[in-house]
Scaffold this active site. Structure first.
Site, PDB file in Angstrom:
ATOM      1  CG  HIS A  62      14.148 -10.351  -1.739  1.00  0.00           C
ATOM      2  ND1 HIS A  62      14.637 -11.577  -2.118  1.00  0.00           N
ATOM      3  CD2 HIS A  62      12.806 -10.476  -1.785  1.00  0.00           C
ATOM      4  CE1 HIS A  62      13.630 -12.395  -2.383  1.00  0.00           C
ATOM      5  NE2 HIS A  62      12.508 -11.753  -2.189  1.00  0.00           N
ATOM      6  CG  HIS A  63      15.891  -2.729  -3.154  1.00  0.00           C
ATOM      7  ND1 HIS A  63      14.860  -3.197  -3.945  1.00  0.00           N
ATOM      8  CD2 HIS A  63      15.670  -1.400  -3.012  1.00  0.00           C
ATOM      9  CE1 HIS A  63      14.069  -2.178  -4.263  1.00  0.00           C
ATOM     10  NE2 HIS A  63      14.541  -1.090  -3.708  1.00  0.00           N
ATOM     11  CE  LYS A  68       1.155  -3.612  -0.985  1.00  0.00           C
ATOM     12  NZ  LYS A  68       0.321  -4.646  -1.595  1.00  0.00           N
ATOM     13  CE  LYS A 104       0.893  -7.270 -10.990  1.00  0.00           C
ATOM     14  NZ  LYS A 104       0.785  -5.829 -10.729  1.00  0.00           N
ATOM     15  CB  SER A 362      -1.135  -0.925  -1.564  1.00  0.00           C
ATOM     16  OG  SER A 362      -2.180  -1.578  -2.242  1.00  0.00           O
TER      17      SER A 362
HETATM   18  P1  NAD Z   1      -9.738  -5.261 -14.393  1.00  0.00           P
HETATM   19  O1  NAD Z   1      -9.788  -6.729 -14.484  1.00  0.00           O
HETATM   20  O2  NAD Z   1     -10.509  -4.589 -13.312  1.00  0.00           O
HETATM   21  O3  NAD Z   1     -10.163  -4.583 -15.781  1.00  0.00           O
HETATM   22  C1  NAD Z   1      -9.592  -4.807 -17.028  1.00  0.00           C
HETATM   23  C2  NAD Z   1     -10.625  -4.433 -18.080  1.00  0.00           C
HETATM   24  O4  NAD Z   1     -10.007  -4.473 -19.367  1.00  0.00           O
HETATM   25  C3  NAD Z   1     -11.817  -5.391 -18.117  1.00  0.00           C
HETATM   26  O5  NAD Z   1     -13.014  -4.646 -18.075  1.00  0.00           O
HETATM   27  C4  NAD Z   1     -11.629  -6.129 -19.455  1.00  0.00           C
HETATM   28  O6  NAD Z   1     -12.858  -6.536 -20.033  1.00  0.00           O
HETATM   29  C5  NAD Z   1     -10.926  -5.086 -20.292  1.00  0.00           C
HETATM   30  N1  NAD Z   1     -10.176  -5.637 -21.416  1.00  0.00           N
HETATM   31  C6  NAD Z   1      -9.447  -6.779 -21.476  1.00  0.00           C
HETATM   32  N2  NAD Z   1      -8.898  -6.927 -22.693  1.00  0.00           N
HETATM   33  C7  NAD Z   1      -9.292  -5.871 -23.437  1.00  0.00           C
HETATM   34  C8  NAD Z   1      -9.052  -5.448 -24.780  1.00  0.00           C
HETATM   35  N3  NAD Z   1      -8.279  -6.144 -25.597  1.00  0.00           N
HETATM   36  N4  NAD Z   1      -9.624  -4.295 -25.199  1.00  0.00           N
HETATM   37  C9  NAD Z   1     -10.394  -3.558 -24.381  1.00  0.00           C
HETATM   38  N5  NAD Z   1     -10.655  -3.904 -23.097  1.00  0.00           N
HETATM   39  C10 NAD Z   1     -10.113  -5.043 -22.634  1.00  0.00           C
HETATM   40  O7  NAD Z   1      -8.168  -4.899 -14.292  1.00  0.00           O
HETATM   41  P2  NAD Z   1      -7.514  -3.604 -13.649  1.00  0.00           P
HETATM   42  O8  NAD Z   1      -7.243  -3.879 -12.216  1.00  0.00           O
HETATM   43  O9  NAD Z   1      -8.291  -2.400 -14.050  1.00  0.00           O
HETATM   44  O10 NAD Z   1      -6.091  -3.610 -14.384  1.00  0.00           O
HETATM   45  C11 NAD Z   1      -5.920  -3.086 -15.696  1.00  0.00           C
HETATM   46  C12 NAD Z   1      -4.450  -2.813 -15.931  1.00  0.00           C
HETATM   47  O11 NAD Z   1      -3.969  -1.887 -14.950  1.00  0.00           O
HETATM   48  C13 NAD Z   1      -3.524  -4.029 -15.846  1.00  0.00           C
HETATM   49  O12 NAD Z   1      -2.453  -3.857 -16.735  1.00  0.00           O
HETATM   50  C14 NAD Z   1      -3.015  -3.952 -14.413  1.00  0.00           C
HETATM   51  O13 NAD Z   1      -1.781  -4.634 -14.249  1.00  0.00           O
HETATM   52  C15 NAD Z   1      -2.862  -2.458 -14.257  1.00  0.00           C
HETATM   53  N6  NAD Z   1      -2.852  -1.974 -12.870  1.00  0.00           N
HETATM   54  C16 NAD Z   1      -3.861  -2.253 -12.010  1.00  0.00           C
HETATM   55  C17 NAD Z   1      -3.825  -1.745 -10.715  1.00  0.00           C
HETATM   56  C18 NAD Z   1      -4.951  -1.944  -9.733  1.00  0.00           C
HETATM   57  O14 NAD Z   1      -4.896  -1.332  -8.658  1.00  0.00           O
HETATM   58  N7  NAD Z   1      -5.975  -2.705 -10.024  1.00  0.00           N
HETATM   59  C19 NAD Z   1      -2.728  -0.981 -10.300  1.00  0.00           C
HETATM   60  C20 NAD Z   1      -1.708  -0.696 -11.207  1.00  0.00           C
HETATM   61  C21 NAD Z   1      -1.791  -1.198 -12.503  1.00  0.00           C
END
Ligand code: NAD
Length: 471
Positions: A62-63, A68, A104, A362
C-alpha cells in the site's frame, strides 16, 4: 518438478537482489511482506447444482494507492500464487514508474468448463464480494485481465461496481482492460505483447548484450520459440513478427507443440487453430513435437514463455538452448533454474520488466477514466492545423509542392492509439535503460533480474523514506 513454491521463488529472487542494496533490513521486510489477502468461498448456482467457489484478492503493498493487478481464472489458483503475483506487481509498477501498489486476484475455476452465462454469474458474485470488503474501487484497488480473463470479464466487473456505487463519479476507473466502448482504451488488449516487443528490441539493439550471447544486433531474423498463444503470447508473436522481423520457428500450446523451420505466421496459425477445434496440431508445413514442453528445449535465439509460472525448473534448465529468454508470463523460471541459466550464459529478461506493458496501458486507461476524456481529443485538430501551416510555409519558401501521401502523414494529429503506443514505447525504453545501467555498472549483480529488482527496491524504499517511515 521444482520443490519450491512460486512465492518462495519470488522471495528468493528478492533476497538475492536485496543483498546488493544498502536498504535497511526492516524496510526490506516491509517491502517483501504481503499487506492483506482476502480469501473467500461463495456459492453459485450452476445448472441444477450449487457450486462453492474459492477466490482470492491479495494486496501486496500500500506504499502507493490504488493497488493494481490482474484477476486470474484457473483451477490452479491458490493463496501462494496470488501473493507471488501481487508481489511481482509491486516491483513491476515501480520499475515502469506506474504509481500503484501491487495486487492480484484469482478465482479457482477452469473458465473453459463454464458457459458465458455461468462465467458472468461467477464474475459478478466475485465482484460483489470485493465491494463488500472494500477490496475494489478507483482509489482502492483496481483489477485488470490476467490468465483466463479478458475485456468481457472486466465489463461485467464495471457493471456490477456501478450497480452498487451509483453516482460515484470516477466509477469507471474501478477496473482496467475494459472493452473500448465500455470506458476502455485503445491499445490495451495488445499492450503486454507490444511491451514485450519493445523490451526485447531494446535488448537486441544493445551491442554489449548481443556480444555476450554471440548474436548480431537487432531483432531481424532472430529464431524464436513461443510458449502459449493467449492474449500475451499471441500479440507478442504478431507484433514481433510484423514490426521486428523475427522468425517464429516453433510454438507450444496446451494441446502440444509444432515446429516449422521456415517460420510460422502467428495470424495464420490463430486462424487455423480456430478452424481446427482449437488445436495448432497439423498446421500446414509444420511437424508436431513429442510433447508440449519439448519446444522449450529447442535450439533458438529467443525463447518466450507466455503461458504460466514454473515452466523452466531445475528439471529442464540444463536442457535449455535458447540464448535469450524473454519472460512474457509471470514467473516462468524458478529461482533455482535461473542460477543454472545464468551459468550457461543465457540472458533472461525478467517478467517484472518485460510484461509491464499491460499495467502501463492500464495506468493510461485509469487516467483516461479519471479525466473523463479520451487522449488526443483536445489537441488533435489543433496539432493537425499547425502542421498544415508549417507544410504550407515550407512549400511557399521552397517553391515546391509535396505529394498528397506525405502531406497526409505530416499533417496528422495524434489519435488515442498513437499516444498510447508512444507512451508505452517511452516507458519500456526508459525502464530498460535504467535496468541496463545497473547491470552494466555492477558486474557482481550478474542478472537482469537482480538489476531490475535493485531499481524497484530503491524506488520503493525512497517512497517509504519520503513518507517519513525511515530517515
Ligand atoms: P491467456 O489465458 O490469454 O493465455 C494463456 C495461454 O497459455 C492459453 O492459450 C493456454 O492454452 C496456454 N497454456 C496454458 N498452459 C500451457 C502449457 N503448459 N503449455 C503451452 N501453453 C499453455 O493468459 P494471458 O493473459 O496471455 O497470460 C499469460 C501469462 O502472462 C500469465 O503468466 C499472466 O500472468 C501473464 N501476464 C498477462 C498480462 C495480461 O495483460 N493479460 C499482463 C502481464 C502478465
Amino acid at each position: 518438478m521444482s520443490e519450491i513454491s512460486f512465492l518462495d521463488s519470488v522471495n528468493r529472487n528478492f533476497d538475492r537482489a536485496a543483498s546488493f542494496t544498502s536498504i535497511p533490513k526492516g524496510i526490506l521486510e516491509m517491502i517483501k511482506a504481503c499487506n492483506a489477502v482476502y480469501e473467500i468461498q461463495f456459492p453459485v448456482r450452476i445448472g441444477t447444482e450449487v457450486q462453492v467457489i474459492k477466490a482470492f484478492r491479495a494486496q501486496h503493498s500500500h506504499h502507493r494507492l490504488p493497488t493494481k493487478g490482474g484477476i486470474r481464472y484457473s483451477k490452479m489458483v491458490n493463496k501462494d500464487e496470488v501473493e507471488a503475483l501481487a508481489a511481482l506487481m509491486t516491483y513491476k509498477c515501480a520499475i515502469v514508474d506506474v504509481p500503484f501498489g501491487g495486487a492480484k486476484g484469482g478465482v479457482a475455476i477452469n473458465p473453459w468448463q463454464y458457459t458465458e452465462e455461468q462465467l458472468e454469474k461467477i464474475t459478478r458474485r466475485y465482484t460483489t464480494e470485493l465491494i463488500r470488503k472494500n477490496f475494489i474501487g478507483p482509489g482502492i484497488d483496481v483489477p485488470a485481465p490476467d490468465y483466463g480473463t479478458g475485456p468481457r470479464e472486466m465489463a461485467w466487473i464495471l457493471d456490477t461496481y456501478v450497480t452498487f456505487k451509483g453516482g460515484e463519479i470516477d466509477a469507471a476507473g474501478c477496473v482496467t482492460g475494459k472493452p473500448v466502448n465500455q470506458n476502455g482504451i485503445q491499445g490495451r488488449t495488445e499492450a503486454t505483447g507490444r511491451g514485450v516487443y519493445y523490451g526485447l528490441r531494446e535488448l537486441c539493439e544493445t551491442p554489449d548484450a548481443m556480444k555476450k550471447v554471440g548474436l548480431t544486433t537487432g531483432l531481424q531474423g532472430k529464431r524464436t520459440v513461443i510458449q502459449g498463444l493467449g492474449n500475451v503470447g499471441q500479440y507478442t508473436g504478431i507484433i514481433m513478427q510484423k514490426e521486428g522481423g523475427i522468425k517464429i520457428i516453433a510454438v507450444a500450446e496446451y494441446e502440444g507443440s509444432i515446429i516449422k523451420e521456415d517460420g510460422i505466421d502467428i495470424e495464420e496459425l490463430m486462424a487455423y487453430r480456430k478452424s481446427n477445434n482449437n488445436s495448432i496440431i497439423g498446421f500446414p508445413g509444420s511437424t508436431t513435437l513429442a510433447d508440449r514442453t519439448s519446444a522449450l528445449e529447442l535450439d533458438c535465439d529467443i525463447l518466450i514463455p507466455a503461458a504460466l509460472e514454473n515452466q523452466i525448473t531445475i528439471e529442464n534448465a540444463d536442457k535449455i538452448k535458447a540464448k535469450i529468454i524473454g519472460e512474457a508470463a509471470n514467473g516462468p523460471i524458478t529461482s533455482e533454474a535461473e542460477v543454472v541459466l545464468a551459468k550457461k550464459g543465457i540472458i533472461v529478461v525478467p517478467d517484472m520488466y518485460l510484461n509491464a506493458g499491460g499495467v502501463t496501458v492500464s495506468y493510461f486507461e485509469w487516467l483516461k477514466n479519471l479525466s473523463h476524456m479520451r487522449f488526443g481529443r483536445m489537441e488533435k485538430r489543433f496539432d493537425s492545423t499547425m502542421y498544415a501551416r508549417l507544410v504550407a510555409t515550407v512549400e511557399d519558401l521552397s517553391g515546391k509542392k509535396i505529394g498528397e501521401t506525405e502531406r497526409a502523414l505530416l499533417t496528422r494529429g495524434a489519435d488515442e492509439i498513437d499516444l498510447v503506443r508512444s507512451g508505452l514505447e517511452e516507458t519500456m525504453v526508459s525502464s530498460f535503460q535504467q535496468i541496463w545501467k545497473v547491470y552494466a555498472a555492477r558486474p557482481e549483480v550478474e542478472t537482469l533480474r537482480n538489476a531490475a529488482f535493485i531499481v524497484a527496491l530503491e524506488k520503493i524504499s525512497n517512497d517509504y523514506a519520503n513518507l517519513g517511515i525511515f530517515p
